[in-house]
Design an enzyme around this catalytic site. Structure first.
Site, PDB file in Angstrom:
ATOM      1  N   THR A  33      -2.320  12.190  10.102  1.00 44.76           N
ATOM      2  CA  THR A  33      -3.787  12.820  10.394  1.00 44.76           C
ATOM      3  C   THR A  33      -4.083  12.774  11.661  1.00 44.76           C
ATOM      4  O   THR A  33      -4.874  13.808  12.450  1.00 44.76           O
ATOM      5  CB  THR A  33      -4.358  12.057   9.202  1.00 44.76           C
ATOM      6  OG1 THR A  33      -3.872  12.453   8.028  1.00 44.76           O
ATOM      7  CG2 THR A  33      -6.097  12.922   9.465  1.00 44.76           C
ATOM      8  N   ARG A  34      -4.059  11.571  12.225  1.00 40.28           N
ATOM      9  CA  ARG A  34      -4.587  11.310  13.796  1.00 40.28           C
ATOM     10  C   ARG A  34      -3.896  12.089  14.732  1.00 40.28           C
ATOM     11  O   ARG A  34      -4.430  12.659  15.583  1.00 40.28           O
ATOM     12  CB  ARG A  34      -4.348   9.784  14.181  1.00 40.28           C
ATOM     13  CG  ARG A  34      -5.301   8.836  12.974  1.00 40.28           C
ATOM     14  CD  ARG A  34      -5.275   7.378  13.429  1.00 40.28           C
ATOM     15  NE  ARG A  34      -5.841   6.549  12.475  1.00 40.28           N
ATOM     16  CZ  ARG A  34      -6.528   5.531  12.480  1.00 40.28           C
ATOM     17  NH1 ARG A  34      -6.508   5.082  13.870  1.00 40.28           N
ATOM     18  NH2 ARG A  34      -7.001   4.778  11.315  1.00 40.28           N
ATOM     19  N   CYS A  38     -12.095  -8.480  11.063  1.00 39.13           N
ATOM     20  CA  CYS A  38     -10.933  -7.690  11.650  1.00 39.13           C
ATOM     21  C   CYS A  38     -11.359  -6.329  12.354  1.00 39.13           C
ATOM     22  O   CYS A  38     -10.628  -5.795  13.189  1.00 39.13           O
ATOM     23  CB  CYS A  38      -9.867  -7.242  10.851  1.00 39.13           C
ATOM     24  SG  CYS A  38     -10.285  -6.598   9.459  1.00 39.13           S
ATOM     25  N   LYS A  44      -2.997  -7.977  10.839  1.00 37.91           N
ATOM     26  CA  LYS A  44      -4.294  -7.985  11.379  1.00 37.91           C
ATOM     27  C   LYS A  44      -5.431  -7.648  10.398  1.00 37.91           C
ATOM     28  O   LYS A  44      -6.436  -7.664  10.619  1.00 37.91           O
ATOM     29  CB  LYS A  44      -4.343  -7.120  12.542  1.00 37.91           C
ATOM     30  CG  LYS A  44      -4.187  -5.438  12.149  1.00 37.91           C
ATOM     31  CD  LYS A  44      -4.337  -4.521  13.361  1.00 37.91           C
ATOM     32  CE  LYS A  44      -3.848  -3.200  13.030  1.00 37.91           C
ATOM     33  NZ  LYS A  44      -5.154  -2.470  11.998  1.00 37.91           N
ATOM     34  N   ASP A  45      -5.048  -7.072   9.191  1.00 40.52           N
ATOM     35  CA  ASP A  45      -6.014  -6.760   8.354  1.00 40.52           C
ATOM     36  C   ASP A  45      -6.334  -7.970   7.208  1.00 40.52           C
ATOM     37  O   ASP A  45      -7.261  -7.795   6.442  1.00 40.52           O
ATOM     38  CB  ASP A  45      -5.238  -5.740   7.127  1.00 40.52           C
ATOM     39  CG  ASP A  45      -5.116  -4.372   7.877  1.00 40.52           C
ATOM     40  OD1 ASP A  45      -5.787  -3.971   8.856  1.00 40.52           O
ATOM     41  OD2 ASP A  45      -4.521  -3.676   7.390  1.00 40.52           O
ATOM     42  N   ASN A  85      -4.038   8.434   8.190  1.00 43.14           N
ATOM     43  CA  ASN A  85      -2.719   7.726   8.424  1.00 43.14           C
ATOM     44  C   ASN A  85      -2.430   8.342   9.887  1.00 43.14           C
ATOM     45  O   ASN A  85      -3.148   9.052  10.553  1.00 43.14           O
ATOM     46  CB  ASN A  85      -1.904   8.299   7.548  1.00 43.14           C
ATOM     47  CG  ASN A  85      -1.766   9.713   7.454  1.00 43.14           C
ATOM     48  OD1 ASN A  85      -1.875  10.474   8.004  1.00 43.14           O
ATOM     49  ND2 ASN A  85      -1.402  10.045   5.973  1.00 43.14           N
ATOM     50  N   ARG A 115     -13.304  -2.148  18.684  1.00 40.71           N
ATOM     51  CA  ARG A 115     -12.736  -3.150  19.666  1.00 40.71           C
ATOM     52  C   ARG A 115     -12.084  -1.986  20.543  1.00 40.71           C
ATOM     53  O   ARG A 115     -12.249  -2.221  21.971  1.00 40.71           O
ATOM     54  CB  ARG A 115     -11.546  -3.672  19.276  1.00 40.71           C
ATOM     55  CG  ARG A 115     -10.650  -4.470  20.437  1.00 40.71           C
ATOM     56  CD  ARG A 115      -9.435  -5.088  19.726  1.00 40.71           C
ATOM     57  NE  ARG A 115      -8.546  -3.983  19.071  1.00 40.71           N
ATOM     58  CZ  ARG A 115      -7.777  -3.160  19.606  1.00 40.71           C
ATOM     59  NH1 ARG A 115      -7.393  -3.191  20.633  1.00 40.71           N
ATOM     60  NH2 ARG A 115      -6.883  -2.413  18.603  1.00 40.71           N
ATOM     61  N   ARG A 116     -11.630  -1.011  20.332  1.00 42.13           N
ATOM     62  CA  ARG A 116     -11.066  -0.001  21.289  1.00 42.13           C
ATOM     63  C   ARG A 116     -12.126   0.898  21.797  1.00 42.13           C
ATOM     64  O   ARG A 116     -12.178   1.201  23.019  1.00 42.13           O
ATOM     65  CB  ARG A 116     -10.054   0.774  20.572  1.00 42.13           C
ATOM     66  CG  ARG A 116      -8.730   0.461  19.986  1.00 42.13           C
ATOM     67  CD  ARG A 116      -7.885   1.338  19.582  1.00 42.13           C
ATOM     68  NE  ARG A 116      -6.519   0.683  18.865  1.00 42.13           N
ATOM     69  CZ  ARG A 116      -5.985   0.622  17.729  1.00 42.13           C
ATOM     70  NH1 ARG A 116      -6.569   1.513  16.716  1.00 42.13           N
ATOM     71  NH2 ARG A 116      -5.030   0.138  17.625  1.00 42.13           N
ATOM     72  N   ARG A 124     -10.578   7.996  10.931  1.00 43.70           N
ATOM     73  CA  ARG A 124      -9.596   7.198   9.955  1.00 43.70           C
ATOM     74  C   ARG A 124      -8.538   8.254   9.376  1.00 43.70           C
ATOM     75  O   ARG A 124      -8.592   9.194   9.766  1.00 43.70           O
ATOM     76  CB  ARG A 124     -10.391   6.809   8.739  1.00 43.70           C
ATOM     77  CG  ARG A 124     -11.402   5.739   8.738  1.00 43.70           C
ATOM     78  CD  ARG A 124     -10.774   4.780   8.571  1.00 43.70           C
ATOM     79  NE  ARG A 124      -9.973   4.123   7.512  1.00 43.70           N
ATOM     80  CZ  ARG A 124     -10.258   4.127   6.164  1.00 43.70           C
ATOM     81  NH1 ARG A 124     -11.383   4.094   5.784  1.00 43.70           N
ATOM     82  NH2 ARG A 124      -9.341   3.806   5.337  1.00 43.70           N
ATOM     83  N   THR A 136     -10.834   7.008  17.706  1.00 48.70           N
ATOM     84  CA  THR A 136     -10.154   5.808  17.299  1.00 48.70           C
ATOM     85  C   THR A 136     -11.047   5.229  16.473  1.00 48.70           C
ATOM     86  O   THR A 136     -12.388   5.473  16.576  1.00 48.70           O
ATOM     87  CB  THR A 136     -10.139   4.690  18.403  1.00 48.70           C
ATOM     88  OG1 THR A 136      -9.504   3.434  17.971  1.00 48.70           O
ATOM     89  CG2 THR A 136     -11.231   4.705  19.203  1.00 48.70           C
ATOM     90  N   ARG A 149       0.902  -1.277  -0.035  1.00 45.86           N
ATOM     91  CA  ARG A 149      -0.218   0.137  -0.118  1.00 45.86           C
ATOM     92  C   ARG A 149       0.801   1.160   0.047  1.00 45.86           C
ATOM     93  O   ARG A 149       1.923   1.250   0.531  1.00 45.86           O
ATOM     94  CB  ARG A 149      -0.831  -0.067   1.180  1.00 45.86           C
ATOM     95  CG  ARG A 149      -1.825  -1.244   1.004  1.00 45.86           C
ATOM     96  CD  ARG A 149      -2.568  -1.158   2.777  1.00 45.86           C
ATOM     97  NE  ARG A 149      -3.208   0.235   3.014  1.00 45.86           N
ATOM     98  CZ  ARG A 149      -3.345   0.320   4.358  1.00 45.86           C
ATOM     99  NH1 ARG A 149      -3.307  -0.491   5.189  1.00 45.86           N
ATOM    100  NH2 ARG A 149      -4.003   1.457   4.490  1.00 45.86           N
TER     101      ARG A 149
END
Length: 312
Positions: free
Chosen positions: A154-155, A242, A83-84, A151, A131-132, A149, A127, A13
């Site tokens: 950005t977060r 996932c 995990k993806d 990268n 799950r979180r 959402r 997030t 990616r």
């Protein structure tokens, strides 16, 4: 068949984190196997959309395009965040290597250097993971969970600019980007159990590339593979994707012994069941399946649906 002097095309990616992760594998291939590697950017459905992952309604949103390029012969190998990956195997492809895992825990990056316990009621925590969000709600501190959402840059920028009080994200991503020092707290798995296979990478190639399959085995870390095998077997047995509110973390210790913790949550955090099992690394998959059965026996079906329900 891969010829000895051929440059290997590694699909990745295009995000900064994905390219760093792929670069780590490329460097290992060049060092350990003595093969030149070229990174090939592949655009995935998940990269082209800003919608929450859960909104896609399918698994493998970051994976399908890479696998299609592999099967079409456009690339020779691909690197995924483990995990993806969907839990079902892909026809014609093999998981040739699982390199040593980065720290699988989650990390908090908060304003003013705050820890999770120091964030006040009403704090806005970003997030994108159900799950979180579920585990944050389960702590009962009155925080506002904001789905995000984007990268890592950005977060983190949302915290720096004051749009959010904190974000929770995988420590592995921060570490690989050289930004682990920005975490204000590494979250104890007792508070925030990670996603199955978090922090691990998966190196995939075509099954019929026998020489490459054999060569890539040199990059495999047996302890990491055993741990994620147990975690992913639990996920598969629960028939959860996932993006489901399922968490798992396995540790491989001397003995050898594998210790697997697993949990299932309702999205609002009001329901949670947490259990554990042990076994040997050779029994990793069975340990995961047995723990999944234990979780269902304790009520996980109320969140996930029955084992034969494909859409819980």
């Amino acid at each position: 068949m891969i010829t000895v002097d051929r440059t290997l095309r590694l699909g990745t990616r295009a995000s900064a984190l994905a390219r760093v992760q792929s670069g780590l594998v490329a460097a290992a291939v060049e060092k350990v196997l003595g093969r030149p590697v070229e990174l090939v950017n592949i655009s995935t459905e998940g990269d082209r959309s800003s919608a929450p992952i859960a909104a896609f309604g399918n698994v493998g949103v970051f994976v399908s395009a890479l696998r299609e390029a592999l099967l079409a012969g456009e690339i020779d190998l691909a690197v995924h965040s483990y995990k993806d990956l969907p839990t079902a195997p892909a026809d014609g492809l093999v998981l040739a290597a699982v390199p040593a895992r980065e720290d699988p825990r989650d990390a908090l990056v908060a304003r003013d250097g705050l820890t999770l316990a120091e964030l006040p009621a009403g704090a806005r925590i970003g997030t994108g993971a159900v799950r979180r969000i579920a585990q944050l709600h389960a702590l009962g501190r009155g925080w506002q969970c904001v789905p995000i959402r984007g990268n890592v840059d950005t977060r983190l920028r949302k915290v720096a600019e004051g749009a959010l009080d904190a974000v929770v994200l995988a420590r592995a991503g921060l570490a690989r980007l050289g930004r682990a020092h920005e975490a204000t707290e590494i979250l104890d798995p007792m508070l925030m159990l990670p996603a199955p296979a978090q922090g691990a990478l998966a190196v995939e190639c075509r099954t019929d590339d026998g020489e490459l399959v054999e060569l890539l085995a040199a990059l495999d870390d047996p302890a990491t593979r055993a741990a994620v095998t147990a975690e992913r077997a639990l996920l598969a047995a629960l028939a959860a994707g996932c993006s489901a509110p399922v968490a798992a973390l396995a540790d491989v210790a001397e003995g050898p012994e594998i210790y697997l913790r697993g949990a299932v949550f309702s999205p609002d955090g009001r329901f949670a069941v947490r259990l554990s099992r042990t076994g040997t690394p050779a029994e990793a998959a069975e340990v995961g399946r047995l723990l999944a059965a234990d979780l269902r026996a304790e009520g996980a079906d109320t969140v996930l649906g029955a084992p034969d329900d494909p859409h819980p």
